[in-house]
Structure formats: structure tokens, C-alpha cells
Design a protein around this motif. Structure first.
Motif, PDB file in Angstrom:
ATOM      1  N   UNK A 150       0.837  -1.213   0.000  1.00 51.01           N
ATOM      2  CA  UNK A 150       0.000   0.000   0.000  1.00 51.01           C
ATOM      3  C   UNK A 150       0.864   1.252   0.000  1.00 51.01           C
ATOM      4  N   UNK A 151       0.382   2.293  -0.663  1.00 55.88           N
ATOM      5  CA  UNK A 151       1.087   3.565  -0.702  1.00 55.88           C
ATOM      6  C   UNK A 151       0.095   4.697  -0.445  1.00 55.88           C
ATOM      7  N   UNK A 152       0.589   5.750   0.182  1.00 55.10           N
ATOM      8  CA  UNK A 152      -0.280   6.905   0.440  1.00 55.10           C
ATOM      9  C   UNK A 152      -0.552   7.641  -0.870  1.00 55.10           C
ATOM     10  N   UNK A 153      -1.824   7.938  -1.117  1.00 53.95           N
ATOM     11  CA  UNK A 153      -2.226   8.697  -2.301  1.00 53.95           C
ATOM     12  C   UNK A 153      -2.944   9.947  -1.821  1.00 53.95           C
ATOM     13  N   UNK A 154      -2.397  11.129  -2.063  1.00 48.80           N
ATOM     14  CA  UNK A 154      -3.033  12.363  -1.592  1.00 48.80           C
ATOM     15  C   UNK A 154      -4.436  12.538  -2.171  1.00 48.80           C
ATOM     16  N   UNK A 155      -5.308  13.200  -1.412  1.00 50.79           N
ATOM     17  CA  UNK A 155      -6.682  13.394  -1.858  1.00 50.79           C
ATOM     18  C   UNK A 155      -6.749  14.197  -3.150  1.00 50.79           C
ATOM     19  N   UNK A 156      -5.830  15.151  -3.327  1.00 52.29           N
ATOM     20  CA  UNK A 156      -5.858  15.936  -4.572  1.00 52.29           C
ATOM     21  C   UNK A 156      -5.552  15.063  -5.792  1.00 52.29           C
ATOM     22  N   UNK A 157      -4.763  14.011  -5.570  1.00 51.51           N
ATOM     23  CA  UNK A 157      -4.490  13.080  -6.667  1.00 51.51           C
ATOM     24  C   UNK A 157      -5.750  12.279  -7.002  1.00 51.51           C
ATOM     25  N   UNK A 158      -6.460  11.838  -5.963  1.00 50.74           N
ATOM     26  CA  UNK A 158      -7.720  11.122  -6.199  1.00 50.74           C
ATOM     27  C   UNK A 158      -8.738  12.025  -6.895  1.00 50.74           C
ATOM     28  N   UNK A 159      -8.791  13.283  -6.523  1.00 46.34           N
ATOM     29  CA  UNK A 159      -9.725  14.205  -7.155  1.00 46.34           C
ATOM     30  C   UNK A 159      -9.405  14.383  -8.635  1.00 46.34           C
ATOM     31  N   UNK A 160      -8.119  14.492  -8.948  1.00 50.91           N
ATOM     32  CA  UNK A 160      -7.715  14.599 -10.350  1.00 50.91           C
ATOM     33  C   UNK A 160      -8.098  13.334 -11.105  1.00 50.91           C
ATOM     34  N   UNK A 161      -7.902  12.180 -10.470  1.00 46.58           N
ATOM     35  CA  UNK A 161      -8.278  10.897 -11.081  1.00 46.58           C
ATOM     36  C   UNK A 161      -9.771  10.853 -11.391  1.00 46.58           C
ATOM     37  N   UNK A 162     -10.592  11.241 -10.414  1.00 45.86           N
ATOM     38  CA  UNK A 162     -12.046  11.202 -10.617  1.00 45.86           C
ATOM     39  C   UNK A 162     -12.476  12.128 -11.748  1.00 45.86           C
ATOM     40  N   UNK A 163     -11.865  13.284 -11.838  1.00 47.03           N
ATOM     41  CA  UNK A 163     -12.213  14.226 -12.907  1.00 47.03           C
ATOM     42  C   UNK A 163     -11.845  13.658 -14.275  1.00 47.03           C
ATOM     43  N   UNK A 164     -10.690  13.015 -14.349  1.00 47.24           N
ATOM     44  CA  UNK A 164     -10.277  12.419 -15.628  1.00 47.24           C
ATOM     45  C   UNK A 164     -11.204  11.275 -16.041  1.00 47.24           C
ATOM     46  N   UNK A 165     -11.632  10.477 -15.065  1.00 51.00           N
ATOM     47  CA  UNK A 165     -12.570   9.389 -15.374  1.00 51.00           C
ATOM     48  C   UNK A 165     -13.893   9.967 -15.865  1.00 51.00           C
ATOM     49  N   UNK A 166     -14.360  11.045 -15.208  1.00 47.45           N
ATOM     50  CA  UNK A 166     -15.596  11.708 -15.658  1.00 47.45           C
ATOM     51  C   UNK A 166     -15.484  12.237 -17.081  1.00 47.45           C
ATOM     52  N   UNK A 167     -14.257  12.598 -17.463  1.00 47.84           N
ATOM     53  CA  UNK A 167     -14.013  13.094 -18.820  1.00 47.84           C
ATOM     54  C   UNK A 167     -13.890  11.969 -19.837  1.00 47.84           C
ATOM     55  N   UNK A 168     -13.931  10.732 -19.353  1.00 49.49           N
ATOM     56  CA  UNK A 168     -13.887   9.593 -20.272  1.00 49.49           C
ATOM     57  C   UNK A 168     -12.553   8.891 -20.370  1.00 49.49           C
ATOM     58  N   UNK A 169     -11.591   9.282 -19.531  1.00 52.47           N
ATOM     59  CA  UNK A 169     -10.279   8.627 -19.549  1.00 52.47           C
ATOM     60  C   UNK A 169     -10.293   7.478 -18.546  1.00 52.47           C
ATOM     61  N   UNK A 170     -10.396   6.260 -19.048  1.00 55.20           N
ATOM     62  CA  UNK A 170     -10.384   5.109 -18.150  1.00 55.20           C
ATOM     63  C   UNK A 170      -9.831   3.881 -18.850  1.00 55.20           C
TER      64      UNK A 170
END
Length: 231
Positions: A211-231
């Protein structure tokens, strides 16, 4: 081996991503026997790759049907033109770079059979042990967005081994531009990065890596990219 390792970090830290993106292209016209077949199964049949490797080719934009990227569940139609770009194994490309920089060919051992990080670690460990090769320190080289996953995987599959991870030192815009020049769409490149980010958390839950620490801002960027269709 130590001399090669020290030289390798200097070599590979300054590499262009082109070293990771060499091509062998095959083009097929779909015959009646493949009409209705899923594209990923077609790739497996034509290349003898595993289903997971076929899926990675599709995700990375290395497969097109009639000039367009398609999902792995795309069903083939009569006279579809399928272009498959098979990257040369990274081990082979890195070996060529090392030799160009003065490393003797006899000092290079190729492991070009692995299809994922776990296999790469396991196969190299087996080679070292069988041949009695000293390996005080190991250098892992990959794409920039893969560095953290290599660190986490080593912690599971070879925890006692001292190692360093490096990659070509490039920016994301530069990486995307170089990928486009090689025929890989920006959408495909970003989707690969997004998918790899997700695996940092997913593979840790499955026990494949630490396991590795993932900052919340990184998760937020991930969610936005998925919403944009990048998956």
C-alpha cells in the motif's frame, strides 16, 4: 554487474520515451471466419499474446480497426482492417542502448518473456539465482508513471533486495506529444496513465503490491479524468 548498474542509471535517466515505444506493425483484413469475434480474441489468435496483453495493446492505442481505436469488446465485421502494433520487448531496446553506451554484450542478460511487473521480478530473480550472479543492487527502469508501482511490487515479491527505480525524465505534455508522433492518441495515452494510477490502490488491496499513500488531490484529479472519459 555493479559497474553495469551504475552506468545504467546514468544512461536510462536521460532516455527519451522513444526507447520504450519501438514498433512492429501487422495489418489484417478480417475474413468470414472472424466476423462477430471480439477484437481482443482476434489479437490473441494472430499474435499468441495473452488476453491481458491484448487488452493492454488496445488500451495503449496500439490496435486500430479501420484507422480508429476500439474497445476490447468490439466485434469484428467483414472486411474490417485491423492494424496491430507490437512493441519490441523493452529488455531488447534497453540492451541496445546499453551496448551503444559501451556495455559489452556478454555482460547483458535478457529477460524478455515477462508480461507484467511480477513476472519481470520473478523471472530476473530466478535467472540471478540459477546463474549465481551477484546482485547487491538492482535498477528498475520504466515509464515515469510506473515508478511507484515498481517500488510497491518489489516490496512484495523481492523485499530483501536493495534497488533503485528510474525513468526517462520528461514532462507529461512532452510524453503525450511524443506518443502522438508515434501514432498513439492523446486519449489512449492519458487512459493508460489513469489506469496505472488506479492500480496503485487496486493492486495493493489484492496483495500484488505494498500500500502507498495517495493524496486526496491526486484522487480528485483521477475522478475528474474518469468523468471526462479517460479510463
Amino acid at each position: 554487474m555493479q559497474a553495469v548498474t551504475k552506468m545504467s542509471k546514468d544512461i536510462f535517466a536521460d532516455l527519451d520515451t522513444d526507447v520504450l515505444e519501438s514498433d512492429r506493425t501487422s495489418v489484417f483484413e478480417v475474413g468470414e471466419e472472424y466476423v462477430g469475434e471480439r477484437i481482443d480474441r482476434f489479437i490473441v489468435d494472430k499474435t499468441e499474446l495473452s488476453r491481458s496483453s491484448a487488452a493492454k495493446l488496445l488500451e495503449s492505442g496500439n490496435v486500430t480497426v479501420n484507422g480508429k481505436n476500439v474497445a476490447k469488446n468490439y466485434k469484428l465485421r467483414a472486411l474490417d482492417t485491423v492494424e496491430i502494433v507490437l512493441p519490441e520487448p523493452e529488455a531488447v531496446r534497453f540492451a541496445k542502448v546499453a551496448m551503444e553506451c559501451g556495455v559489452p554484450e556478454e555482460d547483458i542478460i535478457l529477460e524478455d518473456k515477462s508480461t507484467n511487473t511480477k513476472e519481470n521480478i520473478d523471472f530476473m530473480r530466478e535467472i540471478f539465482e540459477k546463474q549465481g550472479i551477484p546482485h547487491d543492487h538492482v535498477l528498475g527502469v520504466h515509464q515515469p508513471f510506473m515508478e511507484r508501482r515498481i517500488v510497491a511490487a518489489m516490496g512484495v515479491y523481492w523485499p530483501e533486495q536493495s534497488f533503485t527505480v528510474t525513468s526517462p525524465q520528461v514532462t507529461i505534455p512532452y510524453y503525450l506529444e511524443r506518443a502522438k508522433q508515434q501514432g498513439i492518441t492523446e486519449n489512449a495515452s492519458v487512459s493508460v496513465i489513469v489506469g496505472d494510477f488506479q492500480r496503485i490502490e487496486l493492486y495493493a488491496r489484492l496483495g500484488y503490491q505494498l500500500p502507498q499513500h495517495i493524496p486526496e488531490e491526486a484522487w480528485e484529479a483521477f475522478r475528474k479524468l474518469v468523468e471526462m472519459g479517460f479510463d
